[in-house]
Scaffold this active site. Structure first.
Site, PDB file in Angstrom:
ATOM      1  N   ARG A  67       3.718 -31.380  16.279  1.00 27.94           N
ATOM      2  CA  ARG A  67       2.551 -30.700  15.644  1.00 27.94           C
ATOM      3  C   ARG A  67       1.062 -30.359  16.735  1.00 27.94           C
ATOM      4  NH1 ARG A  67      -0.880 -32.912  12.705  1.00 27.94           N
ATOM      5  NH2 ARG A  67       0.869 -34.022  11.489  1.00 27.94           N
ATOM      6  N   TYR A 124      -4.329  -4.709   6.705  1.00 31.84           N
ATOM      7  CA  TYR A 124      -3.253  -5.762   6.491  1.00 31.84           C
ATOM      8  C   TYR A 124      -2.784  -6.547   4.926  1.00 31.84           C
ATOM      9  CZ  TYR A 124       1.348  -7.960   6.562  1.00 31.84           C
ATOM     10  OH  TYR A 124       2.783  -8.099   6.425  1.00 31.84           O
ATOM     11  N   ASP A 182      -7.115  -8.029  15.040  1.00 29.51           N
ATOM     12  CA  ASP A 182      -5.920  -7.917  14.543  1.00 29.51           C
ATOM     13  C   ASP A 182      -4.885  -6.914  15.811  1.00 29.51           C
ATOM     14  OD1 ASP A 182      -3.314  -7.564  13.887  1.00 29.51           O
ATOM     15  OD2 ASP A 182      -3.442  -8.377  11.916  1.00 29.51           O
ATOM     16  N   LYS A 229       6.432  -9.029  14.973  1.00 29.84           N
ATOM     17  CA  LYS A 229       6.878  -7.725  15.014  1.00 29.84           C
ATOM     18  C   LYS A 229       6.665  -7.620  16.756  1.00 29.84           C
ATOM     19  CE  LYS A 229       4.962  -7.786  11.113  1.00 29.84           C
ATOM     20  NZ  LYS A 229       3.625  -7.788  10.172  1.00 29.84           N
TER      21      LYS A 229
HETATM   22  C1  LIG Z   1       2.797  -8.466   9.892  1.00 32.87           C
HETATM   23  C2  LIG Z   1       1.337  -8.238   9.670  1.00 32.87           C
HETATM   24  C3  LIG Z   1       0.394  -9.353   9.704  1.00 32.87           C
HETATM   25  C4  LIG Z   1       1.144 -10.944   9.030  1.00 32.87           C
HETATM   26  O1  LIG Z   1       1.913 -11.397   9.849  1.00 32.87           O
HETATM   27  P1  LIG Z   1       3.320 -12.666  10.121  1.00 32.87           P
HETATM   28  O2  LIG Z   1       3.893 -12.767  10.675  1.00 32.87           O
HETATM   29  O3  LIG Z   1       4.124 -11.015   8.760  1.00 32.87           O
HETATM   30  O4  LIG Z   1       2.817 -13.812   9.159  1.00 32.87           O
HETATM   31  C5  LIG Z   1      -0.995  -9.008   9.882  1.00 32.87           C
HETATM   32  N1  LIG Z   1      -1.173  -8.269  10.956  1.00 32.87           N
HETATM   33  C6  LIG Z   1      -0.476  -6.865  10.541  1.00 32.87           C
HETATM   34  C7  LIG Z   1      -1.204  -5.735  11.185  1.00 32.87           C
HETATM   35  C8  LIG Z   1       0.838  -7.090  10.253  1.00 32.87           C
HETATM   36  O5  LIG Z   1       1.754  -6.143  10.393  1.00 32.87           O
END
Ligand SMILES: *Cc1c(COP(=O)(O)O)cnc(C)c1O
Length: 384
Positions: free
Chosen positions: A46, A98, A170, A195
């Site tokens: 961890r 998001y 982000d 993503k």
């Molecule tokens: C998918 C997404 C998140 C969250 O990520 P997870 O891996 O699903 O927890 C945050 N910001 C954006 C822009 C996203 O597309």
């Protein structure tokens, strides 16, 4: 060294024990110690794991960061960053944030006394007027999900810093191949590695990076203390995905460009939201702060019914949440990814369709959308 080279080599020396060219999956929870407190830098997974370390070094390098901290999901990373502020502190977020981040701020942190304000992208030029002495963080997504709004990162960082706040970007939609927020003055960059970074729709992961040693130390402490850490195999999958990030992003951008221009000429499409189109309100800023415009496109269909029907009609574009994988996806944000913003003033428009344009042949993608739009038009004619 250049981005493409660092994506493949940084943090990924051949394994000292065996010469293994790829970083091994260190599938272990604990590490033998030579004496109490005498270990090789690892004591419990961890706190640290060598596969995770390789990912953190590589991805930090790509974001021009000194420090990288990996998490079990994008929202795991967001949770850790939200722990940098306290009840009574104020966070100003881009309104079109998001949906999962909005669910967290509105349903988890707001009841605990944290203050959140949601500022539309159009208001960011006057960001300074919206900050006060309680504001600790300005939270930006650019391009944003799902409206593809664009914010000038450097201008926002200047305004936030003047008010004593930090800027979090982000960067999930752009990836460091297209945009590096820390170079533009942001303090923290955050990702859903689920993503484009993972890139193959086969892993959930998150990441944060910074050049501020105090923030890095605190986020590393929170990684260990809150416990939202990625496992060794998930770390390895993201690390593998990153090796091809540059070539994938070039193809995503190329395909999205073709699809966006084609969509903008279709009668069944009211409006295309893509920063690469010259008519997009954020086009010039995006051209300045991004290498290219990315693989995400949203568009407005004629009606909600039309949007809902359309997303079920495509065959190459799979109807699914998420984005950034090699395969093309289509979805209806208002009822799917962004259902949690339904009661927010900035709810996704009901006739909005979002595309994650994959790296298939562009001709096949166009033919797929053409067939789905034609079927809709025929259906509309039949019912009138
Ligand atoms: C998918 C997404 C998140 C969250 O990520 P997870 O891996 O699903 O927890 C945050 N910001 C954006 C822009 C996203 O597309």
């Amino acid at each position: 060294m250049d981005f493409e080279t660092r994506a493949i080599h940084d943090g990924q020396e051949p394994d000292p024990a065996t010469g293994s060219v790829t970083v091994p999956i260190y599938q272990t929870s604990t590490y033998a110690q030579e004496g109490v407190g005498r270990n090789k830098g690892y004591d419990y997974s961890r706190a640290a794991n060598p596969t995770r370390t390789a990912l953190q070094i590589c991805l930090a390098s790509l974001e021009s960061a000194e420090h990288g901290i990996a998490f079990s999901s994008g929202l795991g990373a967001v949770t850790a960053i939200m722990h940098l502020v306290n009840p009574g502190d104020r966070v100003v977020l881009i309104a079109d944030v998001y949906g999962g981040v909005y669910r967290m701020t509105s349903q988890v942190y707001e009841p605990k006394g944290y203050l959140f304000d949601y500022l539309p992208a159009e208001s960011f030029p006057s960001l300074a007027d919206h900050l006060d002495e309680r504001t600790r963080i300005v939270w930006i997504e650019t391009p944003s999900n799902p409206m593809l709004s664009v914010v000038d990162i450097r201008a926002a960082a200047d305004a936030a810093h003047a008010a004593g706040a930090i800027v979090v970007v982000d960067n999930t939609f752009a990836t460091p191949y297209l945009q590096r927020p820390l170079e533009l003055g942001a303090d923290i960059v955050v990702h859903s590695t689920t993503k484009y970074l993972g890139g193959h729709s086969d892993v959930i992961g998150g990441f944060a990076a910074t050049n501020d040693p105090t923030i890095a130390e605190r986020l590393t402490f929170l990684q260990k203390s809150l416990g939202a850490v990625p496992g060794p195999f998930d770390s390895w999958l993201v690390l593998r995905g990153i090796k091809t990030l540059a070539v994938r992003m070039r193809k995503h951008c190329e395909n999205a460009h073709v699809v966006a221009y084609w969509l903008s000429r279709q009668p069944g499409v009211q409006k295309v939201l893509y920063p690469g189109l010259p008519g997009h309100p954020g086009h010039e800023i995006a051209a300045r702060q991004m290498r290219d415009f990315g693989g995400m496109i949203s568009f407005l269909a004629e009606s909600e019914d039309e949007a809902v029907a359309l997303v079920a009609r495509t065959k190459v574009f799979e109807l699914a949440e998420s984005l950034g994988g090699v395969e093309s996806l289509i979805e209806h944000p208002a009822r799917m990814t962004h259902a949690s913003t339904a009661d927010a003033p900035f709810a996704a428009p009901p006739n909005l369709v979002r595309l994650s344009v994959g790296i298939e042949a562009a001709d096949d993608l166009i033919a797929d959308l053409e067939g789905a739009l034609a079927a809709s038009a025929a259906e509309a004619r039949a019912t009138t």
